[in-house]
Motif scaffolding. Structure first.
Motif, PDB file in Angstrom:
ATOM      1  N   LEU A   2      56.349  34.197  75.742  1.00 45.45           N
ATOM      2  CA  LEU A   2      56.408  34.110  74.288  1.00 45.45           C
ATOM      3  C   LEU A   2      55.808  32.785  73.830  1.00 45.45           C
ATOM      4  O   LEU A   2      56.116  31.738  74.398  1.00 45.45           O
ATOM      5  CB  LEU A   2      57.851  34.198  73.790  1.00 45.45           C
ATOM      6  N   PHE A   3      54.956  32.819  72.826  1.00 41.58           N
ATOM      7  CA  PHE A   3      54.436  31.562  72.286  1.00 41.58           C
ATOM      8  C   PHE A   3      53.812  31.771  70.920  1.00 41.58           C
ATOM      9  O   PHE A   3      53.432  32.892  70.547  1.00 41.58           O
ATOM     10  CB  PHE A   3      53.398  30.945  73.233  1.00 41.58           C
ATOM     11  N   ASN A   4      53.732  30.686  70.162  1.00 40.92           N
ATOM     12  CA  ASN A   4      52.959  30.626  68.928  1.00 40.92           C
ATOM     13  C   ASN A   4      51.814  29.663  69.157  1.00 40.92           C
ATOM     14  O   ASN A   4      51.993  28.617  69.788  1.00 40.92           O
ATOM     15  CB  ASN A   4      53.810  30.141  67.756  1.00 40.92           C
ATOM     16  N   PHE A   5      50.643  29.997  68.650  1.00 44.54           N
ATOM     17  CA  PHE A   5      49.483  29.132  68.812  1.00 44.54           C
ATOM     18  C   PHE A   5      48.610  29.261  67.573  1.00 44.54           C
ATOM     19  O   PHE A   5      48.329  30.364  67.116  1.00 44.54           O
ATOM     20  CB  PHE A   5      48.677  29.529  70.061  1.00 44.54           C
ATOM     21  N   TYR A   6      48.184  28.117  67.032  1.00 47.30           N
ATOM     22  CA  TYR A   6      47.408  28.150  65.788  1.00 47.30           C
ATOM     23  C   TYR A   6      46.346  27.061  65.808  1.00 47.30           C
ATOM     24  O   TYR A   6      46.644  25.898  66.067  1.00 47.30           O
ATOM     25  CB  TYR A   6      48.345  27.923  64.595  1.00 47.30           C
ATOM     26  N   GLN A 171      50.191  22.720  58.153  1.00 50.54           N
ATOM     27  CA  GLN A 171      49.098  23.627  58.526  1.00 50.54           C
ATOM     28  C   GLN A 171      47.916  23.519  57.560  1.00 50.54           C
ATOM     29  O   GLN A 171      46.765  23.738  57.954  1.00 50.54           O
ATOM     30  CB  GLN A 171      49.593  25.088  58.528  1.00 50.54           C
ATOM     31  N   LYS A 212      57.937  21.400  73.951  1.00 53.64           N
ATOM     32  CA  LYS A 212      57.374  22.339  72.986  1.00 53.64           C
ATOM     33  C   LYS A 212      56.099  23.003  73.492  1.00 53.64           C
ATOM     34  O   LYS A 212      55.467  23.775  72.774  1.00 53.64           O
ATOM     35  CB  LYS A 212      57.083  21.615  71.665  1.00 53.64           C
ATOM     36  N   THR A 214      53.389  25.406  75.525  1.00 57.45           N
ATOM     37  CA  THR A 214      53.339  26.857  75.713  1.00 57.45           C
ATOM     38  C   THR A 214      52.372  27.187  76.840  1.00 57.45           C
ATOM     39  O   THR A 214      51.666  26.308  77.355  1.00 57.45           O
ATOM     40  CB  THR A 214      52.856  27.566  74.444  1.00 57.45           C
ATOM     41  N   ASN A 261      49.852  21.986  68.869  1.00 57.24           N
ATOM     42  CA  ASN A 261      50.754  23.097  69.152  1.00 57.24           C
ATOM     43  C   ASN A 261      51.949  22.714  70.018  1.00 57.24           C
ATOM     44  O   ASN A 261      52.989  23.355  69.951  1.00 57.24           O
ATOM     45  CB  ASN A 261      49.976  24.220  69.844  1.00 57.24           C
TER      46      ASN A 261
END
Length: 377
Positions: A2-6, A171, A212, A214, A261
């Motif tokens: 599971l991860f968020n990446f932007y 962001q 934090k 990922t 990230n």
């Protein structure tokens, strides 16, 4: 998994790519640029002339704001915001090192905010406001490889009242376009090259061990660490080598994407305190305690990650970093930076308050940190 990446920035990378600046300006369809830079270096090496020629080619008017100094503070950001508004600028271009790009980023990011008295209001920890609306489009053009500021979502700015570096983070603050042209870094002198390169190294290794991190940032960080290991020392002894410049520019870019990230750790937390307080270059202030912070965190880092780091650097990573600092001619003790024993308690307290310290793999007490800092005297 599971991860968020932007990472929303359009990145244009390669030697000679600064020639595409006019195309990017035209694509954004703006009328007047606020061009943010430093006072001297970009004039001496001809980069400013190249940039302004590109701007003129796109039929864009511009206002030059060439007042950025090392470790810019909120007063300078406020001055830039006032001038950019008075000049009716509708795009910001930052050309320079990390200080310039962060200052430009803050001006662009806060331009459309209402109801505040100073950019200090938006500083993490010290301020009470957060960015709420998109600012002006922002184009970043780094002339130094190391900070990664060209692709991060935060602007590191000094609180002049507390003499501490803080971030304005959101962001909305990512650059629309980033042009990374390694040719722009060739004229950077050896010492600055060493300091900026070690900053990139810190970003990569701290981003990798951050709690934090990922799966995506881990892959990017490992690639960047392999590049820096094989590049950094050769580059400072051959600063005109464009291949080495390209590699370090790429590693710097990877570091910026990673920390956007993953965040950082206590090593950067310490750096953000002692840097502005003692006027220490950012790369030095963040790297000087990195070996001890790694030792402290080592048992709390995932075993697979520890194995990867050992594969790259050997069994004693702390020793590797100390040797690297020595080879680069950078300080290894706080006493070399004129930091005294009486300063340790306040440095430790402020370091633990920083946003960077929140990514540290383990909780660190005030006493533990004071002991580490005392060992570095």
């Amino acid at each position: 998994m599971l991860f968020n990446f932007y990472s929303p920035t359009n990145v244009i990378f390669g030697s000679g790519k600064i020639s595409q600046l006019s195309e990017e300006i035209a694509r954004l369809n703006k009328k007047k640029a606020f061009l943010v830079t430093g006072k001297e270096s970009v004039r001496k090496n001809g980069i400013l002339h190249t940039i302004t020629a590109n701007i003129k080619q796109s039929n864009l008017k511009y206002k030059l704001f060439d007042k950025v100094y090392k470790n810019p503070d909120t007063k300078l950001v406020d001055e830039g915001l006032e001038l950019a508004s008075a000049e009716k600028c509708d795009i910001v271009i930052g050309i320079g090192g990390g200080s310039v790009i962060d200052c430009a980023k803050a001006i662009a990011g806060l331009f459309n905010e209402k109801g505040f008295t100073s950019s200090l209001d938006f500083l993490e920890v010290d301020g009470t406001k957060t960015v709420s609306v998109p600012g002006l489009p922002f184009i970043s053009v780094p002339t130094v490889a190391g900070t990664g500021a060209e692709v991060t979502k935060n602007a590191v700015i000094v609180n002049p009242d507390k003499k501490t570096k803080r971030s304005i983070r959101h962001q909305y603050m990512f650059a629309k376009t980033c042009i990374i042209d390694p040719e722009l870094t060739v004229s950077v002198p050896r010492e600055v090259t060493a300091i900026s390169s070690i900053d990139a190294f810190c970003h990569l290794i701290e981003g990798y061990i951050s709690k934090k991190s990922t799966s995506v940032t881990d892959v990017l960080a490992l690639e960047g660490l392999n590049i820096t290991k094989n590049t950094i020392f050769n580059l400072v002894n051959k600063t005109d080598d464009i291949i080495l410049r390209e590699k370090m520019s790429f590693a710097s870019f990877l570091g910026g994407v990673v920390i956007s990230n993953s965040g950082l750790t206590l090593a950067h937390g310490i750096g953000s305190v002692i840097g502005p307080r003692y006027n220490i270059p950012h790369g030095i202030s963040c790297s000087i305690c990195l070996p001890e912070i790694l030792k402290l965190n080592w048992p709390y880092i995932d075993k697979l990650k520890r194995n990867e780091l050992v594969n790259i650097f050997g069994t004693s990573i702390a020793e590797y970093i100390n040797n690297l600092l020595e080879k680069l001619g950078l300080p290894k003790s706080l006493s070399e930076l004129d930091i005294k024993k009486n300063d340790i308690e306040s440095i430790a307290k402020k370091s633990l308050e920083t946003s960077s310290s929140k990514g540290n793999p383990r909780e660190v007490s005030l006493v533990e940190l004071e002991n580490i800092l005392n060992q570095k005297l």
